[in-house]
Design a protein around this motif. Sequence first.
Motif, short mmCIF file in Angstrom:
data_model
loop_
_atom_site.label_atom_id
_atom_site.label_comp_id
_atom_site.label_asym_id
_atom_site.label_seq_id
_atom_site.Cartn_x
_atom_site.Cartn_y
_atom_site.Cartn_z
N ALA A 190 38.19 46.13 47.29
CA ALA A 190 38.54 44.95 48.09
C ALA A 190 38.12 43.67 47.38
O ALA A 190 38.86 42.68 47.35
CB ALA A 190 37.88 45.03 49.46
N ALA A 191 36.93 43.68 46.78
CA ALA A 191 36.46 42.51 46.03
C ALA A 191 37.33 42.28 44.80
O ALA A 191 37.67 41.14 44.46
CB ALA A 191 35.00 42.70 45.63
N LEU A 192 37.70 43.35 44.12
CA LEU A 192 38.58 43.22 42.95
C LEU A 192 39.94 42.66 43.37
O LEU A 192 40.56 41.88 42.64
CB LEU A 192 38.77 44.58 42.27
N GLY A 193 40.41 43.06 44.56
CA GLY A 193 41.70 42.59 45.05
C GLY A 193 41.73 41.08 45.25
O GLY A 193 42.75 40.44 45.00
N ALA A 194 40.60 40.51 45.69
CA ALA A 194 40.55 39.06 45.88
C ALA A 194 40.68 38.34 44.53
O ALA A 194 41.34 37.30 44.43
CB ALA A 194 39.24 38.67 46.56
N ILE A 195 40.07 38.91 43.50
CA ILE A 195 40.14 38.32 42.16
C ILE A 195 41.57 38.38 41.63
O ILE A 195 42.04 37.47 40.94
CB ILE A 195 39.17 39.04 41.20
#
Length: 275
Positions: A190-195
């Motif tokens: 999920a954090a990678l998706g924001a990036i």
Amino acid sequence: MEFDYATLLPWLFAMLATGVLAGLIAGLLGVGGGIVIVPVLYQILTAMDVDDDMRMHVAVATSLAIIIPTSVMSARAHHQRGSVDLALVKRWAAFLLIGVALGTLLAIVLSGETMTLVFAAVALLVAVQMVIKPDGMVWSDHLPSVPVQGLIATVIGSVSTLMGIGGGSLSVPTLGGYGFPIRRAVGTSAALGAIIALPGALGFVLSGLGQPDRPPFSLGYVNLLGFALIFPTTMLLSPWGARLAHSIPPRMLRIAFALFLGVTAARLFYQVLFD
């Protein structure tokens, strides 16, 4: 593009339904809604007679814009539960951005048909992986060397940008393959998706400015109407999907979703190659 606004109402309901479906699937399976939003929005744009070479660009760009707030909110919730590997996120961030830049450049030069084939091919691979190994595949109990991780992150960033997804369909099985527990893999993804989503959507906004034949209410390639209708319903229905997931066998869910992806991929292949 010229458009009869009197016929807009059915597509408004269709976009709301897209958000409902994406939210339920995201909650049920822990995957990003982009893998659902892109093909469904593509079909809506087809029914709206949007130009062939414009449909996938708009669907991908709008999906990335929707993923920005959803991935940020999801990452925040997972971080509060200690399910985000911040060290990995920091290590992968620069490589993801390189991948996003490559994906955006490819989207500029590739035709809409080629982007559609890319989406269909990757969706089909994800579906096959779900059917062959529904519980995921583990090939190592630790991450590879940093250069190899960089290559993996770059590929995930570029392919995710081309497909209009937050990377969950790629990064969750990848991290799981290196021994990450599923909750930590989902939270980190999920954090990678924001990036991925923020610069990806911005790239599609800038590259789409001034392009002819875009659907109404578009900023660059991002359709603001689709964003406004799909985002809130996705967020509203995602918790319901998560609750429903506890009453349905996970294997049955994953196989059902694999069938959905398989049919979607086949339909996209047919539309591009034979329609």
